[in-house]
Design an enzyme around this catalytic site. Structure first.
Site, PDB file in Angstrom:
ATOM      1  N   ALA A   6       0.787  -1.158   0.146  1.00 33.03           N
ATOM      2  CA  ALA A   6       0.074   0.003   0.046  1.00 33.03           C
ATOM      3  C   ALA A   6       0.827   1.165  -0.124  1.00 33.03           C
ATOM      4  O   ALA A   6       0.642   2.148  -0.506  1.00 33.03           O
ATOM      5  CB  ALA A   6      -1.062   0.054   1.153  1.00 33.03           C
ATOM      6  N   THR A   7       1.869   1.264   0.641  1.00 34.65           N
ATOM      7  CA  THR A   7       2.841   2.313   0.748  1.00 34.65           C
ATOM      8  C   THR A   7       3.219   2.641  -0.859  1.00 34.65           C
ATOM      9  O   THR A   7       3.231   3.835  -1.338  1.00 34.65           O
ATOM     10  CB  THR A   7       4.345   2.159   1.696  1.00 34.65           C
ATOM     11  OG1 THR A   7       3.871   2.109   2.892  1.00 34.65           O
ATOM     12  CG2 THR A   7       5.280   3.364   1.242  1.00 34.65           C
ATOM     13  N   ASN A  19      -6.104   3.673  10.296  1.00 33.63           N
ATOM     14  CA  ASN A  19      -5.013   2.639  10.940  1.00 33.63           C
ATOM     15  C   ASN A  19      -5.253   2.663  12.639  1.00 33.63           C
ATOM     16  O   ASN A  19      -5.068   1.550  13.343  1.00 33.63           O
ATOM     17  CB  ASN A  19      -3.718   2.562  10.399  1.00 33.63           C
ATOM     18  CG  ASN A  19      -2.987   3.836  10.482  1.00 33.63           C
ATOM     19  OD1 ASN A  19      -3.646   5.066   9.913  1.00 33.63           O
ATOM     20  ND2 ASN A  19      -1.808   3.982  11.238  1.00 33.63           N
ATOM     21  N   GLN A  64      -6.510  -0.484   5.159  1.00 33.27           N
ATOM     22  CA  GLN A  64      -7.100  -0.777   6.566  1.00 33.27           C
ATOM     23  C   GLN A  64      -8.581  -1.383   6.077  1.00 33.27           C
ATOM     24  O   GLN A  64      -9.145  -1.778   7.080  1.00 33.27           O
ATOM     25  CB  GLN A  64      -7.060   0.108   7.474  1.00 33.27           C
ATOM     26  CG  GLN A  64      -5.573   0.515   7.906  1.00 33.27           C
ATOM     27  CD  GLN A  64      -4.956  -0.426   8.817  1.00 33.27           C
ATOM     28  OE1 GLN A  64      -5.755  -1.600   9.438  1.00 33.27           O
ATOM     29  NE2 GLN A  64      -3.951  -0.402   9.271  1.00 33.27           N
ATOM     30  N   ALA A 103      -2.167  -6.776   0.692  1.00 34.36           N
ATOM     31  CA  ALA A 103      -2.646  -8.033   1.375  1.00 34.36           C
ATOM     32  C   ALA A 103      -2.394  -8.558   2.694  1.00 34.36           C
ATOM     33  O   ALA A 103      -3.346  -9.021   3.382  1.00 34.36           O
ATOM     34  CB  ALA A 103      -1.611  -9.117   0.220  1.00 34.36           C
ATOM     35  N   HIS A 104      -1.626  -7.846   3.158  1.00 34.35           N
ATOM     36  CA  HIS A 104      -0.892  -8.327   4.609  1.00 34.35           C
ATOM     37  C   HIS A 104      -1.803  -7.744   5.732  1.00 34.35           C
ATOM     38  O   HIS A 104      -1.733  -8.316   6.840  1.00 34.35           O
ATOM     39  CB  HIS A 104       0.715  -8.010   4.956  1.00 34.35           C
ATOM     40  CG  HIS A 104       0.720  -6.508   5.405  1.00 34.35           C
ATOM     41  ND1 HIS A 104       1.020  -6.337   6.670  1.00 34.35           N
ATOM     42  CD2 HIS A 104       1.024  -5.606   4.598  1.00 34.35           C
ATOM     43  CE1 HIS A 104       1.148  -4.841   6.671  1.00 34.35           C
ATOM     44  NE2 HIS A 104       1.136  -4.459   5.651  1.00 34.35           N
ATOM     45  N   CYS A 163       6.581   7.244  23.745  1.00 33.56           N
ATOM     46  CA  CYS A 163       7.814   6.274  24.072  1.00 33.56           C
ATOM     47  C   CYS A 163       7.827   5.235  23.171  1.00 33.56           C
ATOM     48  O   CYS A 163       8.922   4.528  23.371  1.00 33.56           O
ATOM     49  CB  CYS A 163       7.839   6.002  25.409  1.00 33.56           C
ATOM     50  SG  CYS A 163       8.257   7.581  26.543  1.00 33.56           S
TER      51      CYS A 163
END
Lengths: 407, 125
Positions: A78-79, A158, A186, A207-208, A331
């Site tokens: 997707a990126t 997300n 998403q 896909a992931h 953090c």
């Protein structure tokens, strides 16, 4: 609760395990006795078999989103799809203008792509969402200009899982002939998507997040009315010139198979996830100073993003060592800024620092949820006993009136 | 992020958690940090007539390293004179807890907290 298998995975929005059915299919396209060929090798049977598999997967991906298989361009994820869509459409339309509209709660793959375009001389407007995380359509309309060429809004966020009104935004953009890109990383398999109805021009997927393998995604590029984009990766002219590079047959087959399963099982899976999510939330409702981040109705079934006030998110996760969740606390990352998404909702920094994101999925059980409730409650209690802020709250001190020594 | 065993030990078994009467003359209180930054430390010391720290308590809102830094510091200061305690540097804490660079600010905060507690005590005398 002895039947709970730890560690428990509750970070499905980060990634999902590949479904066994998908992994089995992928294995049929790797080794010497399988259809390992290059789908572009049109001169022999090895290539033909791989090509058939890619065509089939292209159809399966198109089927989930009700598109034409010729509108699917394979990418590495997707990126890359977001980069290709936004840069590709922005660059192609520079004669019309150089203004882009997106929102402050987009994924970094969209925001950083826009930042790059700003460095190249484009102008970008970053919309503030409402407190519930949704885009105010009037705010969007007001941001559009004659030189606006691309609007990029994600389908499902997300972090907080809220679902944007893609149908309405599509109408607004189409009316003004502005290219509308949707980051759907998403939402595939979580929300029904009908691209014959939706006026979406470009849509990124992977896909992931849908029980497929990492390293494969796709960009939907509408044919009617035709959307033109400039390629970002050049080479052998694969994917009708929009994305060169030898097709990763096994990855593509995996994406096709996981999207096929998603289409079949989405409805029943969503019912089950909603039940589990509600059970999880019910387990925290009676606690003091607990806030859900983002709209609870316009939200995917498996997401609960919740802030336990006066407890810092990272220390909370440290207590939950058997449970994999994520936090909007600073953090957890190298930067010391808390979640930019929660801040964009107008959440104060304390609540952003105090947030946990539980995302449930296909393999989450009722026992997992009950275990998570028990562990989380115990951890919050322990950390509140340690928290000077909790003491001050109980003493009736308004923390906003305290003069802190910021560092 | 992987924590050192010492951080995990202090986080799971924090020493000297609690509060003392901040208005008492023999008690010094230091509260540093800000909720907006993700950590607030409250450190208190009780100083005897001989100038030796008899007791120390803390409460901390923050990450595991912040909790561990303040917990460790309460252990270190007990039984020491104020002058000795002034010598404790944040780097000593960071070294003892094996804090990674992004967590060094937690030890800085702990040093600030004890200095503030001493200043508070001294202002009452």
């Amino acid at each position: 609760m002895s039947n709970v298998k730890t560690p428990i995975y509750m970070d499905y929005s980060s990634t999902t395990p590949t479904d066994q059915r998908v992994a089995d299919k992928m294995a049929e396209f790797l080794t010497v006795d399988t259809a390992f060929g290059n789908p572009a090798s049109s001169s022999h049977v090895f290539g033909w078999n791989a090509d058939v598999a890619v065509k089939n997967a292209r159809q399966q991906v198109a089927d989930l989103i009700n598109a034409d298989p010729r509108e699917i361009v394979w990418t590495s994820g997707a990126t890359e799809a977001n980069n290709l869509a936004i840069k590709g459409a922005a660059h192609f339309n520079t004669r019309k203008g150089k203004h882009i509209v997106t929102s402050k709660t987009e994924h970094k793959a969209v925001l950083d792509t826009c930042r790059q375009l700003e460095r190249e001389g484009f102008e970008v407007t970053y919309l503030d969402p409402m407190d519930n995380g949704l885009i105010d359509l009037e705010v969007l309309k007001a941001a559009l200009r004659d030189d606006t060429t691309v609007v990029s809004i994600m389908h499902v966020n997300n972090e907080i899982g809220v679902i944007q009104d893609i149908a309405a935004i599509g109408e607004i953009c189409r009316e003004r002939k502005i290219v509308f890109h949707v980051d759907a990383a998403q939402s595939t398999g979580k929300c029904p998507i009908d691209l014959e109805e939706l006026k979406v021009d470009l849509m990124s997927m992977c896909a992931h997040k849908t029980y497929g393998p990492k390293g494969i995604g796709a960009l939907f590029v509408r044919r009617k009315p035709r959307v033109r984009i400039e390629a970002q990766i050049h080479g052998g002219g694969h994917e009708r010139g929009m994305r060169s590079g030898t097709l990763a047959t096994h990855q593509i087959v995996g994406m096709g198979e996981c999207f096929r399963i998603a289409k079949e099982e989405m409805a029943t899976e969503n019912d089950r996830l909603l039940m589990l999510r509600n059970r999880l939330y019910d387990g925290f409702k009676d606690m003091e100073e607990v806030y859900v981040n983002g709209d609870l109705e316009q939200r995917v079934a498996g997401n609960l993003n919740i802030s336990f006030n006066f407890v810092e998110g990272e220390s909370l996760m440290m207590s939950l060592k058997d449970i994999a969740v994520s936090s909007g606390s600073a953090c957890t990352s190298a930067s010391l800024e808390p979640s930019y998404v929660l801040r964009a909702l107008g959440r104060n920094d304390e609540l952003a620092h105090s947030s946990l994101r539980f995302t449930l999925g296909r393999f989450t059980t009722v026992e997992d949820v009950d275990y998570a409730i028990k562990q989380t409650r115990a951890a919050v209690e322990k950390l509140r006993d340690l928290s000077p802020l909790w003491d001050m709250y109980n003493d009736g001190i308004d923390l906003d009136t305290v003069e802190w020594t910021a560092h | 992020m992987a924590y050192s065993e010492k951080v995990i030990d202090h986080y799971e078994n924090p020493r000297n958690v609690g509060a003392m009467d901040k208005d008492a003359q023999e008690v010094g209180t230091g509260m540093v940090g800000a909720p907006a930054c993700g950590d607030v430390m409250k450190l208190q010391i009780k100083v005897g007539d001989d100038g030796i720290i008899e007791d120390a308590k803390f409460k901390t809102y923050g990450c595991g390293s912040a909790i561990a830094s303040s917990s460790l510091l309460t252990e270190w200061v007990k039984g020491k004179s104020l002058d000795e305690v002034q010598e404790i540097k944040n780097t000593d804490i960071a070294e003892e807890l094996e804090l990674p660079p992004v967590k060094v600010h937690c030890s800085v905060l702990a040093e600030d907290a004890i200095k503030a507690a001493i200043a508070d005590y001294q202002s009452k005398q």
